[in-house]
Each structure stands twice: as structure tokens, then as C-alpha cells.
Write a protein that holds these residues in place. Structure first.
Motif, mmCIF file in Angstrom:
data_model
loop_
_atom_site.group_PDB
_atom_site.id
_atom_site.type_symbol
_atom_site.label_atom_id
_atom_site.label_comp_id
_atom_site.label_asym_id
_atom_site.label_seq_id
_atom_site.Cartn_x
_atom_site.Cartn_y
_atom_site.Cartn_z
ATOM 1 N N ILE A 11 6.191 -12.275 -0.697
ATOM 2 C CA ILE A 11 7.708 -12.209 -0.838
ATOM 3 C C ILE A 11 8.115 -10.808 -0.453
ATOM 4 C CG2 ILE A 11 9.515 -12.013 -2.716
ATOM 5 C CD1 ILE A 11 7.608 -13.958 -4.213
ATOM 6 N N LEU A 12 7.395 -9.635 -0.917
ATOM 7 C CA LEU A 12 8.091 -8.252 -0.446
ATOM 8 C C LEU A 12 7.856 -8.319 0.937
ATOM 9 C CD1 LEU A 12 6.099 -6.232 -3.070
ATOM 10 C CD2 LEU A 12 8.541 -6.402 -2.909
ATOM 11 N N LEU A 13 6.820 -8.706 1.771
ATOM 12 C CA LEU A 13 6.809 -8.352 3.152
ATOM 13 C C LEU A 13 7.749 -9.239 3.945
ATOM 14 C CD1 LEU A 13 3.110 -7.560 3.376
ATOM 15 C CD2 LEU A 13 5.024 -6.091 3.424
ATOM 16 N N VAL A 19 17.139 -7.802 4.101
ATOM 17 C CA VAL A 19 17.480 -6.698 3.560
ATOM 18 C C VAL A 19 17.563 -5.726 4.395
ATOM 19 C CG1 VAL A 19 17.451 -5.312 1.385
ATOM 20 C CG2 VAL A 19 17.058 -7.851 1.125
ATOM 21 N N PHE A 20 16.450 -5.291 5.235
ATOM 22 C CA PHE A 20 16.406 -4.202 5.859
ATOM 23 C C PHE A 20 17.286 -4.347 6.887
ATOM 24 C CE2 PHE A 20 12.271 -5.023 4.288
ATOM 25 C CZ PHE A 20 11.812 -3.637 3.474
ATOM 26 N N GLY A 112 13.001 6.607 13.098
ATOM 27 C CA GLY A 112 14.061 6.729 11.977
ATOM 28 C C GLY A 112 13.520 6.019 10.817
ATOM 29 N N LEU A 113 13.699 6.446 9.454
ATOM 30 C CA LEU A 113 13.203 5.948 8.380
ATOM 31 C C LEU A 113 14.275 5.420 7.493
ATOM 32 C CD1 LEU A 113 10.439 8.677 7.781
ATOM 33 C CD2 LEU A 113 10.015 6.384 8.847
ATOM 34 N N ILE A 114 14.411 4.662 6.729
ATOM 35 C CA ILE A 114 15.604 4.290 5.605
ATOM 36 C C ILE A 114 14.750 4.060 4.357
ATOM 37 C CG2 ILE A 114 17.282 3.471 7.401
ATOM 38 C CD1 ILE A 114 16.438 0.702 6.626
ATOM 39 N N PRO A 115 15.393 4.453 3.327
ATOM 40 C CA PRO A 115 14.639 3.825 2.000
ATOM 41 C C PRO A 115 14.040 2.574 2.001
ATOM 42 C CG PRO A 115 16.605 5.228 1.711
ATOM 43 C CD PRO A 115 16.852 4.910 2.930
ATOM 44 N N TYR A 116 13.285 2.427 1.243
ATOM 45 C CA TYR A 116 12.497 1.179 1.149
ATOM 46 C C TYR A 116 13.213 0.563 -0.142
ATOM 47 C CZ TYR A 116 9.545 -2.825 -0.249
ATOM 48 O OH TYR A 116 8.848 -3.961 -0.425
ATOM 49 N N ASN A 117 13.754 -0.682 0.012
ATOM 50 C CA ASN A 117 14.698 -1.377 -1.312
ATOM 51 C C ASN A 117 13.949 -2.767 -1.424
ATOM 52 O OD1 ASN A 117 15.584 -2.803 1.050
ATOM 53 N ND2 ASN A 117 17.721 -2.471 0.586
ATOM 54 N N GLY A 118 12.757 -2.933 -1.008
ATOM 55 C CA GLY A 118 12.224 -4.267 -1.357
ATOM 56 C C GLY A 118 11.833 -4.515 -2.578
ATOM 57 N N TYR A 119 11.677 -3.568 -3.391
ATOM 58 C CA TYR A 119 11.595 -3.778 -4.905
ATOM 59 C C TYR A 119 12.605 -4.403 -5.518
ATOM 60 C CZ TYR A 119 7.654 -0.572 -4.161
ATOM 61 O OH TYR A 119 6.727 0.002 -3.452
ATOM 62 N N ASP A 120 13.875 -4.504 -5.099
ATOM 63 C CA ASP A 120 14.862 -5.307 -5.972
ATOM 64 C C ASP A 120 14.777 -6.762 -6.196
ATOM 65 O OD1 ASP A 120 15.342 -5.924 -3.404
ATOM 66 O OD2 ASP A 120 17.616 -5.673 -3.355
#
Length: 135
Positions: A11-13, A19-20, A112-120
């Protein structure tokens, strides 16, 4: 229990990949992982006379908070650092003050890096219910 973790990672991956794509970075700086690279044909002998000036300017940029972190590549073939910038054009402009760049001895590769927000996804009722029913 293993099955729950497998489902959770899937689910996370996979399940939250959209969302990304939806994250808007247009109004914010992006953290860039910056890899320094010698230009083709440039030798360490050519770099050596400029190195002290390069290190001094790099230190100044770090003291100003422009370069956030800096690391050697493990074989000491170059450095990797992080900066915040609007985009790669802006990042190139910021780093153009470095002596090795001015003398066209190095260039940079950017990630480029953006904050990981997959935990939501962990905190939605539907996901919790799905995990419970799969056990």
C-alpha cells in the motif's frame, strides 16, 4: 503477521503513488541532493591549484546556510551536498560562484527531494479496515 506487513508495504509503495504526483512545489523550495562531477577530460592535476579556493567558498556557502550538508563520496572522488532551491536553474545559479564551476572544471547532477508523505495512508479508516479483513 508477516502478511500484514507485506500488505502495508504494498500500500505504501504502490497504492499511494499518486500522492507524490499531487504535491505542489511551485511555491516552495525543493531540497536538492547535489553530486559534484569533474567535467570530461578534466584531471585532478587541473583541479589541485583551485581546490583551496573551492573549499573556502564552499565553507562560506555552508556558513550562510546555503549548503546544508556536505559529504565525501566514499572513495573521495567528489562531494555530495544538499541545498534548497526553486529548481535546478536556480540551484545552478547559486552554485555558479564556486571557483571550479567558474573555471568549467566541474558540473553538478541534481536529485530533487520532497518530503515523504506516504504515512498518511496509515491513518485512513478504509486502510485500517482493509488490513483487518485481510488477516
Amino acid at each position: 503477521m508477516k502478511k500484514s506487513y507485506t500488505i502495508l508495504f504494498a500500500i505504501l509503495l504502490l497504492g499511494n503513488a499518486n500522492v507524490f504526483a499531487q504535491q505542489d512545489t511551485s511555491e516552495h523550495n525543493i531540497k536538492f541532493l547535489v553530486f559534484s562531477r569533474l567535467n570530461i577530460g578534466v584531471t585532478r592535476t587541473q583541479v589541485a591549484p583551485v581546490l583551496k579556493d573551492e573549499v573556502e567558498k564552499t565553507w562560506q556557502l555552508q556558513m550562510k546556510g546555503i549548503i546544508k550538508d556536505i559529504y565525501y563520496v566514499s572513495d573521495k572522488s567528489g562531494v555530495v551536498f544538499t541545498i534548497d532551491a526553486k529548481d535546478t536553474t536556480n540551484a545552478n545559479r547559486i552554485l555558479s560562484v564556486l571557483p571550479l564551476v567558474k573555471q568549467k572544471l566541474i558540473h553538478f547532477d541534481y536529485v530533487g527531494l520532497i518530503p515523504y508523505n506516504g504515512y498518511d495512508i496509515l491513518f485512513t479508516d478504509e486502510t485500517i479496515q482493509n488490513l483487518k479483513t485481510k488477516n
